[in-house]
Scaffold this active site. Sequence first.
Site, PDB file in Angstrom:
ATOM      1  CE  LYS A   1       1.094   5.977 -12.569  1.00  5.70           C
ATOM      2  NZ  LYS A   1       1.569   7.174 -13.101  1.00  5.70           N
ATOM      3  CB  SER A   2      -7.332   6.498  -9.600  1.00  9.97           C
ATOM      4  OG  SER A   2      -7.315   5.365  -8.694  1.00  9.97           O
TER       5      SER A   2
ATOM      6  CE  LYS B   1      -7.955   2.542   0.323  1.00  9.86           C
ATOM      7  NZ  LYS B   1      -7.229   1.243  -0.035  1.00  9.86           N
TER       8      LYS B   1
ATOM      9  CB  ALA C   1      -1.268  -6.723  11.190  1.00 11.26           C
ATOM     10  N   GLY C   2      -2.218  -4.133   8.978  1.00 11.75           N
ATOM     11  CA  GLY C   2      -2.993  -2.870   8.754  1.00 11.75           C
ATOM     12  C   GLY C   2      -4.209  -3.043   8.085  1.00 11.75           C
ATOM     13  N   GLY C   3      -4.619  -1.846   7.583  1.00 10.92           N
ATOM     14  CA  GLY C   3      -5.979  -1.869   7.092  1.00 10.92           C
ATOM     15  C   GLY C   3      -5.812  -2.459   5.564  1.00 10.92           C
TER      16      GLY C   3
ATOM     17  NE  ARG D   1       6.920  -2.226  12.383  1.00 12.11           N
ATOM     18  CZ  ARG D   1       6.942  -0.970  11.961  1.00 12.11           C
ATOM     19  NH1 ARG D   1       8.195  -0.577  11.596  1.00 12.11           N
ATOM     20  NH2 ARG D   1       5.958  -0.172  12.020  1.00 12.11           N
TER      21      ARG D   1
ATOM     22  CG  MET E   1      -1.319  -6.308  -1.910  1.00 14.12           C
ATOM     23  SD  MET E   1      -2.432  -6.611  -0.275  1.00 14.12           S
ATOM     24  CE  MET E   1      -3.384  -5.379  -0.225  1.00 14.12           C
TER      25      MET E   1
HETATM   26  P1  ATR Z   1      -2.173   0.205   5.832  1.00 13.52           P
HETATM   27  O1  ATR Z   1      -3.759   0.701   6.206  1.00 13.52           O
HETATM   28  O2  ATR Z   1      -1.829   0.576   4.243  1.00 13.52           O
HETATM   29  O3  ATR Z   1      -2.394  -1.272   5.724  1.00 13.52           O
HETATM   30  P2  ATR Z   1      -1.116   0.616   8.057  1.00 13.52           P
HETATM   31  O4  ATR Z   1      -2.368   0.424   8.912  1.00 13.52           O
HETATM   32  O5  ATR Z   1      -0.271   1.889   8.539  1.00 13.52           O
HETATM   33  O6  ATR Z   1      -1.326   0.947   6.628  1.00 13.52           O
HETATM   34  O7  ATR Z   1      -0.163  -0.485   8.273  1.00 13.52           O
HETATM   35  C1  ATR Z   1       0.920  -0.875   7.731  1.00 13.52           C
HETATM   36  C2  ATR Z   1       1.796  -1.995   8.136  1.00 13.52           C
HETATM   37  O8  ATR Z   1       2.817  -2.083   7.493  1.00 13.52           O
HETATM   38  C3  ATR Z   1       1.581  -2.545   9.396  1.00 13.52           C
HETATM   39  O9  ATR Z   1       1.404  -3.982   9.405  1.00 13.52           O
HETATM   40  C4  ATR Z   1       3.086  -1.977   9.887  1.00 13.52           C
HETATM   41  O10 ATR Z   1       3.567  -2.924  10.874  1.00 13.52           O
HETATM   42  P3  ATR Z   1       3.169  -2.439  12.479  1.00 13.52           P
HETATM   43  O11 ATR Z   1       1.738  -3.155  12.530  1.00 13.52           O
HETATM   44  O12 ATR Z   1       4.400  -3.246  13.165  1.00 13.52           O
HETATM   45  O13 ATR Z   1       3.163  -1.143  12.345  1.00 13.52           O
HETATM   46  C5  ATR Z   1       3.751  -2.334   8.533  1.00 13.52           C
HETATM   47  N1  ATR Z   1       5.019  -1.721   8.477  1.00 13.52           N
HETATM   48  C6  ATR Z   1       5.255  -0.295   8.116  1.00 13.52           C
HETATM   49  N2  ATR Z   1       6.367  -0.078   8.291  1.00 13.52           N
HETATM   50  C7  ATR Z   1       7.256  -1.242   8.151  1.00 13.52           C
HETATM   51  C8  ATR Z   1       8.625  -1.452   8.407  1.00 13.52           C
HETATM   52  N3  ATR Z   1       9.388  -0.542   8.249  1.00 13.52           N
HETATM   53  N4  ATR Z   1       8.774  -3.015   8.681  1.00 13.52           N
HETATM   54  C9  ATR Z   1       8.008  -3.719   8.876  1.00 13.52           C
HETATM   55  N5  ATR Z   1       6.703  -3.584   8.659  1.00 13.52           N
HETATM   56  C10 ATR Z   1       6.191  -2.272   8.585  1.00 13.52           C
END
Ligand code: ATR
Length: 284
Positions: free
Chosen positions: A21-22, A71, A133-135, A157, A219
């Site tokens: 949408k940017s 990113k 806990a991702g980016g 997770r 988000m």
């Molecule tokens: P982003 O940079 O968008 O945060 P990412 O670094 O791939 O993307 O992180 C995705 C997050 O969503 C992680 O916290 C991931 O959990 P894991 O660290 O266990 O991989 C979480 N996530 C992705 N798919 C998931 C699912 N089906 N159920 C629960 N958590 C999920």
Amino acid sequence: MNQANTVSVFRVLGNPIAHSKSPEIHRSFASATGKHIEYIAQQVDDINFEAVVADFFAHGGKGLNITVPFKQRAHDMAIHVRPAARRAGAANTLWQEQGQLVADNTDGIGLLRDIRQNLNGILQGSRILVLGAGGAVRGILQPLLEQQPQQLVLANRTHQKSQKLAQDFSELGPVSACEVNRLKAPFDWIINATAASLTGDFLDLPSGLINYKTRCYDMMYGDKAMNFRRWALTQGASTVNDGMGMLVEQAAAAFYLWHNIYPDTAKVLMDLQLQFGCSSKHLN
Ligand code: ATR
């Protein structure tokens, strides 16, 4: 600063990018502030990212927004990395100053502005649960902790990842990690920053995390926020919002970095919410 009638060129780079949408948001900001811009979404192959960025600026491009999955690479390319991007290890906004690449990350400020200004939320003294806990989480922890919550709990997770994040940010405030199945007691805010919704999944969370005062925020926006929203509503949350406001606010902050004018976000946000149906649900 742009000359009045010169068209400045911007792009958002990602893969996939068709959904972005940017372009719509930035074009609206530009027409409201009298800026002449071209803003296009461009899909970039994994192997080409750095070359595309270099080529864009070599040909006079003014600014880039960067989205998934680039990113971190955008951050790594920059000569000057602003504090928010450094903390996140990721950048969503690039431009040049004196011929050198500068990177910033406006995701955190976008979330904060949406919560505080658009949703009248108060984070100070609150108990916040952040899922993931991702980016995406790395980008929001510093601004959230700056609001001085009573407690910020990370649950993911893969527990080890949230433990690592909590350690990395511990000097900034009361942040801790908790295993998903050990979470208890209601939170004031629950922010979903997982990518679970992309696959139609959601974390298997214990009950009792939500009471009538709990405000929930995903988000993601639109259909991607559906599973979290359904869970929050079933548990009796006070309000549930998706990340549409964050999207618009992070764009406004990037627009400011490029044009030195802070655009009004209210109309753009309302237009997008109309397009997507209702993006926020206030239950009482
Ligand atoms: P982003 O940079 O968008 O945060 P990412 O670094 O791939 O993307 O992180 C995705 C997050 O969503 C992680 O916290 C991931 O959990 P894991 O660290 O266990 O991989 C979480 N996530 C992705 N798919 C998931 C699912 N089906 N159920 C629960 N958590 C999920």
